[in-house]
Design an enzyme around this catalytic site. Structure first.
Site, PDB file in Angstrom:
ATOM      1  N   GLN A 120     -10.457  -0.560  -9.247  1.00 54.99           N
ATOM      2  CA  GLN A 120     -11.339   0.047  -8.340  1.00 54.99           C
ATOM      3  C   GLN A 120     -11.809   1.745  -8.969  1.00 54.99           C
ATOM      4  O   GLN A 120     -12.650   2.105  -8.585  1.00 54.99           O
ATOM      5  CB  GLN A 120     -10.481   0.362  -6.992  1.00 54.99           C
ATOM      6  CG  GLN A 120     -10.433  -1.153  -6.074  1.00 54.99           C
ATOM      7  CD  GLN A 120      -9.714  -0.800  -4.988  1.00 54.99           C
ATOM      8  OE1 GLN A 120      -9.250   0.350  -4.618  1.00 54.99           O
ATOM      9  NE2 GLN A 120      -9.444  -1.781  -4.204  1.00 54.99           N
ATOM     10  N   PRO A 155      -5.312  -4.777  -2.516  1.00 57.75           N
ATOM     11  CA  PRO A 155      -6.136  -6.061  -2.721  1.00 57.75           C
ATOM     12  C   PRO A 155      -5.561  -6.805  -3.689  1.00 57.75           C
ATOM     13  O   PRO A 155      -5.621  -6.540  -4.825  1.00 57.75           O
ATOM     14  CB  PRO A 155      -7.605  -5.578  -2.572  1.00 57.75           C
ATOM     15  CG  PRO A 155      -7.469  -4.374  -3.563  1.00 57.75           C
ATOM     16  CD  PRO A 155      -6.149  -3.602  -2.868  1.00 57.75           C
ATOM     17  N   ASP A 341     -13.789   0.871   3.185  1.00 60.66           N
ATOM     18  CA  ASP A 341     -13.083   2.168   2.482  1.00 60.66           C
ATOM     19  C   ASP A 341     -13.619   2.108   1.146  1.00 60.66           C
ATOM     20  O   ASP A 341     -13.804   2.790   0.488  1.00 60.66           O
ATOM     21  CB  ASP A 341     -11.879   2.137   2.679  1.00 60.66           C
ATOM     22  CG  ASP A 341     -10.669   1.347   2.070  1.00 60.66           C
ATOM     23  OD1 ASP A 341     -10.746   1.259   0.843  1.00 60.66           O
ATOM     24  OD2 ASP A 341     -10.247   0.505   2.690  1.00 60.66           O
ATOM     25  N   GLN A 342     -13.904   0.793   0.437  1.00 62.43           N
ATOM     26  CA  GLN A 342     -14.062   0.847  -0.965  1.00 62.43           C
ATOM     27  C   GLN A 342     -15.611   0.817  -1.028  1.00 62.43           C
ATOM     28  O   GLN A 342     -15.963   1.103  -2.311  1.00 62.43           O
ATOM     29  CB  GLN A 342     -13.863  -0.624  -1.382  1.00 62.43           C
ATOM     30  CG  GLN A 342     -12.288  -1.059  -1.399  1.00 62.43           C
ATOM     31  CD  GLN A 342     -11.869  -2.421  -1.830  1.00 62.43           C
ATOM     32  OE1 GLN A 342     -12.144  -2.964  -2.943  1.00 62.43           O
ATOM     33  NE2 GLN A 342     -11.146  -3.013  -1.047  1.00 62.43           N
ATOM     34  N   HIS A 364      -8.116   5.191   5.626  1.00 63.95           N
ATOM     35  CA  HIS A 364      -8.473   4.992   4.211  1.00 63.95           C
ATOM     36  C   HIS A 364      -9.819   5.438   4.242  1.00 63.95           C
ATOM     37  O   HIS A 364     -10.359   6.028   3.107  1.00 63.95           O
ATOM     38  CB  HIS A 364      -8.308   3.438   3.647  1.00 63.95           C
ATOM     39  CG  HIS A 364      -6.804   3.633   3.370  1.00 63.95           C
ATOM     40  ND1 HIS A 364      -5.850   2.861   4.040  1.00 63.95           N
ATOM     41  CD2 HIS A 364      -6.211   3.710   1.987  1.00 63.95           C
ATOM     42  CE1 HIS A 364      -4.591   2.950   3.478  1.00 63.95           C
ATOM     43  NE2 HIS A 364      -4.840   3.304   2.201  1.00 63.95           N
TER      44      HIS A 364
END
Length: 413
Positions: A120, A155, A341-342, A364
């Site tokens: 990420q 994740p 949130d990503q 988050h």
């Protein structure tokens, strides 16, 4: 090239007055602040100091996986300086270099810490790296990440492969792939993945805005399970059976109760996979499950479960299946909470107005928004659209419009 184990000792006094200070105890107060802040710092060229690192965690300060992430970005940012970075440190300063380079690079947590969290961090940086042409992508814009591929509080690799990266490809035209070489689990890690990202510089462009505002009908649900090591294949089969029963029962109940329910105007296809990883594809023992719902508009919503000692296969599968069923049958959200949130960092970097319809933003998500607004000119608007059971919210953003060759004319503040 390996990520160096030590920070650069040099220090540039002349830029101290330009350093933005970020409180590491902000909102969620965990490692996400480090990850997003360091990536945005490297991309925008904004120097940062982060203090109170992971102040809200049981063991505050940098853990090995967080340190590896910072060192990785320091290696990707040419001419950068990283100060105060060591395990246990509660304050670091990062002075980004003049440009981001691509791979090859190896980043190893040295533990079972999640290498998916490293992915990420790396993905946005590789996206803005100084890759000049298509031919460079395979050999020179690839990094290898070592650690836990399936770790608690992070994740699993399938989530990135089946939800995050396909969503980025569909809506932002990001050319990225994540290949599993070997799974790694607690307590020894040793997992290995390969991340490849084609730089925006190949197309001499920035990111377009993202719009995910209509879910449509759920048409397909995937149930994917793996086992490895001493965890028998039969355990995986039990997980599949449990998840399939929950999904099938819930779909039948809704169909009978609401003939005009938006998900029941066509049948929902259920696909299943269950694999036992061969020895060369896994280090240690483990199992996990992911369920992914795909809608008629291309929305992908996921839920995952990780096997753990003392928890039955059925309970692991039940937790993931119930989570997804709640999301798709009790909400009109277009993304799951983790995907939301990503996506924030990409919305902030994009040009123009982006909008995503989701459930009530998690801590988050709110933390990611706060960090993005500190380090870019992006402005977010978070509004509730509908109350009840997680609600329905609009998360929109006027992006900073960061170009492929660096910061645009927008002042990052």
């Amino acid at each position: 090239m390996e990520v160096p184990s030590q920070s650069s000792p040099k220090q540039t006094d002349a830029v101290h007055h330009l350093v933005k200070k970020i409180d590491g105890s902000l909102l969620e107060g965990g490692g996400q602040i480090l990850r997003n802040a360091a990536s945005l710092s490297a991309i925008t060229g904004t120097a940062i100091t982060i203090d109170n690192i992971r102040a809200k965690r049981t063991k505050p300060g940098l853990r090995p996986q967080h340190l590896t992430g910072l060192q990785m970005i320091n290696s990707l940012s040419e001419g950068s300086t990283l100060l105060g970075a060591s395990v246990g440190s509660t304050e670091v300063t990062f002075l980004p270099g003049h440009q981001l380079r691509g791979g090859p690079l190896v980043a190893d947590t040295g533990t079972a810490g999640s290498c998916m969290l490293l992915a990420q961090v790396a993905l946005p940086c590789l996206l803005y790296s100084d890759q000049q042409n298509q031919e460079e992508s395979v050999e020179n814009n690839e990094i290898q990440l070592k650690g836990g591929t399936d770790a608690a509080m992070a994740p699993p690799i399938e989530y990135l492969q089946r939800v995050l990266i396909p969503t980025l490809r569909q809506h932002l035209h990001i050319d990225a792939s994540l290949n599993l070489v070997r799974r790694g689990f607690f307590p020894r890690g040793q997992g290995l993945v390969s991340l490849k990202v084609n730089s925006l510089r190949v197309k001499s462009s920035g990111l377009p805005s993202i719009c995910i505002t209509s879910r449509g009908d759920v048409e397909e649900i995937l149930i994917s399970v793996f086992t490895a090591g001493k965890v028998k294949h039969s355990v995986g089969e039990r997980m599949v059976a449990t998840a399939e029963k929950i999904v099938g029962t819930r779909v039948a109940e809704i169909t009978a109760a609401f003939a005009d329910f938006p998900l029941t105007d066509r049948s929902i296809k259920i696909n299943k996979t269950c694999v036992h990883e061969p020895p060369e594809r896994a280090f240690g023992d483990g199992c996990g499950i992911i369920l992914v719902a795909k809608s008629s508009t291309g929305c992908l919503l996921g839920a995952t479960g990780l096997g753990e000692r003392g928890v039955s296969a059925e309970d692991v599968a039940r937790g993931a299946a119930d989570e997804l069923m709640d999301l798709i049958f009790n909400s009109e959200a277009c993304v799951d909470d983790h995907l939301m949130d990503q996506l924030v960092i990409f919305m902030a970097l994009a040009d123009g107005r982006s909008e995503v319809i989701a459930r009530e933003p998690t801590l988050h998500t709110r933390t990611a928004v706060a960090v993005a607004e500190i380090l870019t000119t992006a402005k977010f608007d978070v509004r509730e659209l509908k109350e009840g059971n997680g609600g329905l919210w609009s998360i929109s953003c006027q992006g900073a419009g960061i170009s492929a060759v660096g910061v645009t004319d927008n002042d990052t503040g």
